[in-house]
Design a protein around this motif. Sequence first.
Motif, PDB file in Angstrom:
ATOM      1  N   UNK A 189    -115.750  11.375 -21.978  1.00 12.61           N
ATOM      2  CA  UNK A 189    -114.958  12.449 -21.514  1.00 12.61           C
ATOM      3  C   UNK A 189    -115.642  13.790 -21.750  1.00 12.61           C
ATOM      4  N   UNK A 190    -117.134  13.338 -22.115  1.00 14.35           N
ATOM      5  CA  UNK A 190    -118.011  14.963 -22.175  1.00 14.35           C
ATOM      6  C   UNK A 190    -118.528  15.212 -20.670  1.00 14.35           C
ATOM      7  N   UNK A 191    -119.214  14.252 -20.163  1.00 13.18           N
ATOM      8  CA  UNK A 191    -118.904  14.387 -18.314  1.00 13.18           C
ATOM      9  C   UNK A 191    -118.257  15.211 -17.639  1.00 13.18           C
ATOM     10  N   UNK A 192    -118.462  15.449 -16.629  1.00 10.86           N
ATOM     11  CA  UNK A 192    -117.799  16.145 -15.319  1.00 10.86           C
ATOM     12  C   UNK A 192    -117.422  15.483 -15.034  1.00 10.86           C
ATOM     13  N   UNK A 193    -116.266  15.544 -14.294  1.00 11.96           N
ATOM     14  CA  UNK A 193    -115.428  14.969 -13.771  1.00 11.96           C
ATOM     15  C   UNK A 193    -115.901  14.454 -12.518  1.00 11.96           C
ATOM     16  N   UNK A 194    -116.795  14.978 -11.448  1.00 12.69           N
ATOM     17  CA  UNK A 194    -117.510  15.210 -10.493  1.00 12.69           C
ATOM     18  C   UNK A 194    -118.100  13.751  -9.854  1.00 12.69           C
ATOM     19  N   UNK A 195    -118.956  13.999 -11.284  1.00 20.49           N
ATOM     20  CA  UNK A 195    -120.061  13.054 -11.799  1.00 20.49           C
ATOM     21  C   UNK A 195    -119.690  11.358 -11.845  1.00 20.49           C
ATOM     22  N   UNK A 196    -118.737  11.074 -11.863  1.00 19.95           N
ATOM     23  CA  UNK A 196    -117.873  10.194 -12.574  1.00 19.95           C
ATOM     24  C   UNK A 196    -117.891   8.918 -11.123  1.00 19.95           C
ATOM     25  N   UNK A 197    -118.508   7.803 -10.685  1.00 18.24           N
ATOM     26  CA  UNK A 197    -118.124   6.785  -9.628  1.00 18.24           C
ATOM     27  C   UNK A 197    -118.092   5.881 -10.562  1.00 18.24           C
ATOM     28  N   UNK A 198    -117.407   4.906 -11.245  1.00 18.47           N
ATOM     29  CA  UNK A 198    -116.257   4.660 -11.861  1.00 18.47           C
ATOM     30  C   UNK A 198    -115.625   3.518 -10.302  1.00 18.47           C
ATOM     31  N   UNK A 199    -115.365   2.826 -10.544  1.00 15.78           N
ATOM     32  CA  UNK A 199    -114.746   2.241  -9.646  1.00 15.78           C
ATOM     33  C   UNK A 199    -112.961   2.702 -10.584  1.00 15.78           C
ATOM     34  N   UNK A 200    -112.064   2.435  -9.529  1.00 16.47           N
ATOM     35  CA  UNK A 200    -110.716   2.456 -10.145  1.00 16.47           C
ATOM     36  C   UNK A 200    -110.533   1.213 -10.909  1.00 16.47           C
ATOM     37  N   UNK A 201    -109.465   1.636 -11.916  1.00 14.91           N
ATOM     38  CA  UNK A 201    -109.492   1.050 -12.774  1.00 14.91           C
ATOM     39  C   UNK A 201    -108.458  -0.333 -12.493  1.00 14.91           C
ATOM     40  N   UNK A 202    -109.588  -1.418 -12.499  1.00 21.36           N
ATOM     41  CA  UNK A 202    -108.322  -2.883 -12.782  1.00 21.36           C
ATOM     42  C   UNK A 202    -107.562  -3.456 -13.736  1.00 21.36           C
ATOM     43  N   UNK A 203    -106.665  -3.646 -13.908  1.00 20.32           N
ATOM     44  CA  UNK A 203    -106.784  -3.924 -15.591  1.00 20.32           C
ATOM     45  C   UNK A 203    -106.923  -6.039 -15.121  1.00 20.32           C
ATOM     46  N   UNK A 204    -106.454  -6.570 -14.285  1.00 22.90           N
ATOM     47  CA  UNK A 204    -106.809  -8.128 -14.550  1.00 22.90           C
ATOM     48  C   UNK A 204    -108.457  -7.829 -14.742  1.00 22.90           C
ATOM     49  N   UNK A 205    -109.194  -7.003 -14.042  1.00 23.89           N
ATOM     50  CA  UNK A 205    -110.996  -6.985 -14.398  1.00 23.89           C
ATOM     51  C   UNK A 205    -111.524  -7.177 -16.184  1.00 23.89           C
ATOM     52  N   UNK A 206    -110.065  -6.229 -16.729  1.00 26.05           N
ATOM     53  CA  UNK A 206    -110.974  -5.570 -18.154  1.00 26.05           C
ATOM     54  C   UNK A 206    -110.028  -6.334 -18.847  1.00 26.05           C
ATOM     55  N   UNK A 207    -108.840  -7.450 -17.928  1.00 26.62           N
ATOM     56  CA  UNK A 207    -108.576  -8.716 -19.395  1.00 26.62           C
ATOM     57  C   UNK A 207    -109.419  -9.804 -19.201  1.00 26.62           C
TER      58      UNK A 207
END
Length: 193
Positions: free
Chosen positions: A18-36
């Motif tokens: 939350x505190x990190x700037x959005x530009x540096x976030x290199x996360x993959x898009x949210x995959x519900x199946x993989x999270x579950x």
Amino acid sequence: MPEETETEQVDEQSQETDSAPEAEVTEEPFDRARAEAKIKKANSEAKSLRERLKELEPLARKAKELEDAQKSEQERLSEQLNAAEERAAKAVRTAVAAKVEALAATSFADPSDAAGALDPSIYVDEAGAIDVDAIKADLAALLKRKPHWALPDEGPRSPRPDRTQGSSGNGNRSSSDPGVKFAAIMEQALKGR
């Protein structure tokens, strides 16, 4: 407890993102199946660990009980050993005191005085034998230090007769007899009336 730690770690990670700037976030898009799938995997690992813990807790309790029982057995045996050693030491002290009294009976007025004045532990060797010669030497030295403990040289004293005691052989009482004095007082009192 492991669940609480995981929750705390997840909270810390979410605060960092939350505190990190959005530009540096290199996360993959949210995959519900993989999270579950990850959550199910973590939950199943936690479940298997809880089950394993439930299986091992009784064994740990039994091991602790056995350890305590063994310790109690050792303590009990140690106490029995101490009690036996104490009884043996007391028996040796009693035997030495009896020997001292027996040897002192020939020269002391009260042999128990001699037994109380000498330390019984110094007359016993490691094998448990009593050193009679040392006792005799110490009794002689004790009599030199305390001659008033020795037997008197004279024989037993017998009472000497005292003819002034009691009534005379003819039955007459002396004038110093209290009964005679009381009778005289009573006679005077009755006559005086």
